[in-house]
Design an enzyme around this catalytic site. Structure first.
Site, PDB file in Angstrom:
ATOM      1  N   CYS A 278      -7.791  -7.882  -0.206  1.00  0.00           N
ATOM      2  CA  CYS A 278      -8.047  -6.694   0.230  1.00  0.00           C
ATOM      3  C   CYS A 278      -7.946  -6.479   1.628  1.00  0.00           C
ATOM      4  O   CYS A 278      -8.780  -7.493   2.462  1.00  0.00           O
ATOM      5  CB  CYS A 278      -9.514  -6.517  -0.390  1.00  0.00           C
ATOM      6  SG  CYS A 278     -10.145  -4.958   0.228  1.00  0.00           S
TER       7      CYS A 278
ATOM      8  N   ARG B 246      -0.104   1.687  -7.437  1.00  0.00           N
ATOM      9  CA  ARG B 246      -0.180   3.207  -7.202  1.00  0.00           C
ATOM     10  C   ARG B 246       0.711   4.086  -8.116  1.00  0.00           C
ATOM     11  O   ARG B 246       0.442   5.086  -8.311  1.00  0.00           O
ATOM     12  CB  ARG B 246       0.205   3.293  -5.842  1.00  0.00           C
ATOM     13  CG  ARG B 246      -0.934   3.083  -4.842  1.00  0.00           C
ATOM     14  CD  ARG B 246      -0.439   2.774  -3.305  1.00  0.00           C
ATOM     15  NE  ARG B 246       0.550   1.667  -3.339  1.00  0.00           N
ATOM     16  CZ  ARG B 246       1.517   1.697  -2.152  1.00  0.00           C
ATOM     17  NH1 ARG B 246       1.287   2.027  -1.140  1.00  0.00           N
ATOM     18  NH2 ARG B 246       2.318   0.465  -2.190  1.00  0.00           N
TER      19      ARG B 246
HETATM   20  C1  LIG Z   1      -6.843   2.828  -3.913  1.00  0.00           C
HETATM   21  C2  LIG Z   1      -6.119   1.467  -4.111  1.00  0.00           C
HETATM   22  C3  LIG Z   1      -7.280   0.628  -4.368  1.00  0.00           C
HETATM   23  C4  LIG Z   1      -6.862  -0.766  -4.453  1.00  0.00           C
HETATM   24  N1  LIG Z   1      -8.047  -1.577  -5.013  1.00  0.00           N
HETATM   25  C5  LIG Z   1      -7.692  -3.077  -5.129  1.00  0.00           C
HETATM   26  C6  LIG Z   1      -8.757  -3.751  -5.540  1.00  0.00           C
HETATM   27  O1  LIG Z   1      -9.590  -3.604  -6.254  1.00  0.00           O
HETATM   28  N2  LIG Z   1      -8.257  -5.233  -5.855  1.00  0.00           N
HETATM   29  C7  LIG Z   1      -7.196  -5.617  -5.315  1.00  0.00           C
HETATM   30  O2  LIG Z   1      -6.956  -6.798  -5.427  1.00  0.00           O
HETATM   31  N3  LIG Z   1      -6.015  -4.803  -4.881  1.00  0.00           N
HETATM   32  C8  LIG Z   1      -6.355  -3.378  -4.508  1.00  0.00           C
HETATM   33  N4  LIG Z   1      -5.505  -2.630  -4.218  1.00  0.00           N
HETATM   34  C9  LIG Z   1      -4.066  -3.188  -4.075  1.00  0.00           C
HETATM   35  C10 LIG Z   1      -3.455  -3.008  -5.336  1.00  0.00           C
HETATM   36  O3  LIG Z   1      -3.878  -3.640  -6.464  1.00  0.00           O
HETATM   37  C11 LIG Z   1      -1.965  -3.374  -5.052  1.00  0.00           C
HETATM   38  O4  LIG Z   1      -1.910  -4.786  -4.605  1.00  0.00           O
HETATM   39  C12 LIG Z   1      -1.135  -2.816  -4.007  1.00  0.00           C
HETATM   40  O5  LIG Z   1      -1.384  -1.334  -4.346  1.00  0.00           O
HETATM   41  C13 LIG Z   1       0.479  -2.729  -3.867  1.00  0.00           C
HETATM   42  O6  LIG Z   1       0.879  -2.391  -5.040  1.00  0.00           O
HETATM   43  P1  LIG Z   1       1.742  -1.030  -5.495  1.00  0.00           P
HETATM   44  O7  LIG Z   1       2.629  -0.811  -4.440  1.00  0.00           O
HETATM   45  O8  LIG Z   1       2.203  -1.222  -6.727  1.00  0.00           O
HETATM   46  O9  LIG Z   1       0.609  -0.160  -5.355  1.00  0.00           O
HETATM   47  C14 LIG Z   1      -5.777  -1.351  -4.106  1.00  0.00           C
HETATM   48  C15 LIG Z   1      -4.877  -0.366  -3.493  1.00  0.00           C
HETATM   49  C16 LIG Z   1      -5.118   1.030  -3.663  1.00  0.00           C
HETATM   50  C17 LIG Z   1      -3.995   1.986  -3.205  1.00  0.00           C
END
Ligand SMILES: Cc1cc2nc3c(=O)[nH]c(=O)nc-3n(C[C@H](O)[C@H](O)[C@H](O)COP(=O)(O)O)c2cc1C
Length: 302
Positions: free
Chosen positions: A93, A218
Site C-alpha cells: 500500500c 480497477r
Molecule cells: C481504490 C483502490 C484501493 C486499493 N486498496 C488496496 C488494498 O486494500 N490492499 C491492497 O493490497 N491493494 C490495494 N489496492 C491496489 C490493488 O489491489 C492493485 O494492486 C492495483 O490497483 C493494481 O492492479 P490493477 O491495475 O488491476 O488495478 C488498491 C487500489 C485502488 C485503486
C-alpha cells in the site's frame, strides 16, 4: 467455469456483495479490503464487520495490514477463528497514512521487520499466508526478487507482485519483467498484478511472465465480466444485467441506504466509456435512496 483470475483487494470497493458478484462471474479467489490489525485486536466492530463472508465465497482471503509483528500475529490468531481460507499481508500500500506507520509498502524498505511479520503471522495460524507487494520502493530500489525470496523463507505460501514501485503510485505502466524475474527466483506460486484490463490481457500476462494466476483490480470495477472470456466493453444489456445482480446482492449483506454513496460509486462505473453513459451516471448520482437507484435501472430495462 472459474478463471485463473483473482479479484484484487480494493479498499472502499471490495465489500461482500461485490466480491460475490465477481465470484459469480468466475473469479477464482476474492480478497477483502485491507483490514487494520489494530482494529482486529481492539475488537472494533466496524473492523470485524469487514470479515463478513458467505459460503458461496470460498476460497476467500482476508488482507491484514500493520507494522508490528506481535500485533499482526495476534490479529492472525483472532481472524483464524472466522470462516476464511487465506490470510494475505499487505506490503504494497502506497498511502502516506499507512507508510508513515511503517506498514504497507514501507515494509519493502525494512525486510527484516517484514520477515518477522510473516513468521509471526504463519506461527499464529494454520491457514496459508500470502504476501502482496510492489516491485520496490523506487526505481533505484527494485527489490521484489529478494523480497519474494525473503517471504518464501519466512513461510509465505504465495506472493502477489504489483509491477510498480511506491514512487510510481499508480502512474506509468506496470512492469511485467519483474513478475517474470520473481517467478524464476522462487518456488511458491507467483500472482501477477497491474493494469490487466481484459480477460485476454490477463492470459497474456500469464503466458509472458509464467505467473500462476493474475489479480485484477480497477478493471473489475463496474465490469465483473472481466473474469469471463468475451468483449471487455460489452453491450448495454450485459451491463444492466450485471448491475441488476449487484443491486440484488447489496441489500442482502449491507444496509443499502447507509452505503448509498458507495453503491452509486459502483453503479456509475457500469456505464463508463459508452455512448450516453454520462447521462446515466448523472441520474445515478442524483438518486437519494437505494430504491430510487434500483428503480432507475428498472426504467432503463424497458
Ligand atoms: C481504490 C483502490 C484501493 C486499493 N486498496 C488496496 C488494498 O486494500 N490492499 C491492497 O493490497 N491493494 C490495494 N489496492 C491496489 C490493488 O489491489 C492493485 O494492486 C492495483 O490497483 C493494481 O492492479 P490493477 O491495475 O488491476 O488495478 C488498491 C487500489 C485502488 C485503486
Amino acid at each position: 467455469m472459474r478463471s485463473p483470475f483473482i479479484l484484487a483487494p480494493l479498499a472502499g470497493y471490495t465489500d461482500l456483495p461485490f466480491r460475490l458478484l465477481c465470484r459469480e462471474y468466475g473469479a477464482a479467489l476474492t480478497v477483502s479490503e485491507m483490514i487494520s490489525c489494530h482494529g482486529i485486536t481492539y475488537g472494533q466492530q466496524p473492523t470485524l464487520n469487514m470479515l463478513a463472508t458467505s459460503q458461496a465465497e470460498s476460497p476467500f482471503a482476508v488482507q491484514l495490514f500493520g507494522a508490528e509483528p506481535a500485533v499482526m500475529g495476534e490479529a492472525a490468531a483472532i481472524i483464524s477463528n472466522y470462516p476464511l481460507d487465506i490470510i494475505d499481508i499487505n506490503m504494497g500500500c502506497p498511502v502516506r497514512k499507512v507508510i508513515k506507520k511503517g506498514a504497507g509498502c514501507a515494509l519493502m524498505r525494512t525486510p527484516a521487520i517484514a520477515a518477522k511479520i510473516i513468521r509471526q503471522v504463519t506461527k499464529n495460524t494454520a491457514k496459508p499466508v500470502t504476501v502482496k507487494f510492489r516491485s520496490g520502493w523506487n526505481h533505484q530500489e527494485i527489490n521484489a526478487v529478494s523480497f519474494a525470496q525473503m517471504a518464501e523463507d519466512a513461510g509465505a505460501a504465495a506472493v502477489t507482485i504489483h509491477g510498480r514501485t511506491w514512487s510510481d503510485g499508480f502512474s506509468g505502466q506496470a512492469d511485467w519483467q519483474v513478475i517474470r524475474q520473481v517467478r524464476e527466483a522462487v518456488n511458491i506460486p507467483v500472482i501477477g498484478n497491474g493494469d490487466i484490463d481484459s480477460y485476454e490481457n490477463g492470459l497474456q500476462m500469464m503466458a509472458e511472465t509464467g505467473c500462476a494466476a493474475v489479480m485484477i483490480g480497477r478493471a473489475a470495477l463496474g465490469a465483473p465480466w472481466i473474469f469471463q472470456p468475451g468483449p471487455s466493453s460489452p453491450p448495454m444489456a450485459v451491463r444492466v444485467a450485471a448491475l441488476s445482480r449487484h443491486l440484488e446482492l447489496i441489500p442482502r449483506y449491507m444496509d443499502a441506504n447507509r452505503c448509498l454513496g458507495r453503491t452509486k460509486n459502483h453503479a456509475g462505473r457500469y456505464f463508463k466509456g459508452i455512448p450516453g453513459g454520462s447521462a446515466i451516471r448523472k441520474k445515478i448520482y442524483e438518486a437519494t435512496s437505494f430504491s430510487q437507484l434500483a428503480g432507475l435501472l428498472a426504467g432503463d430495462k424497458k
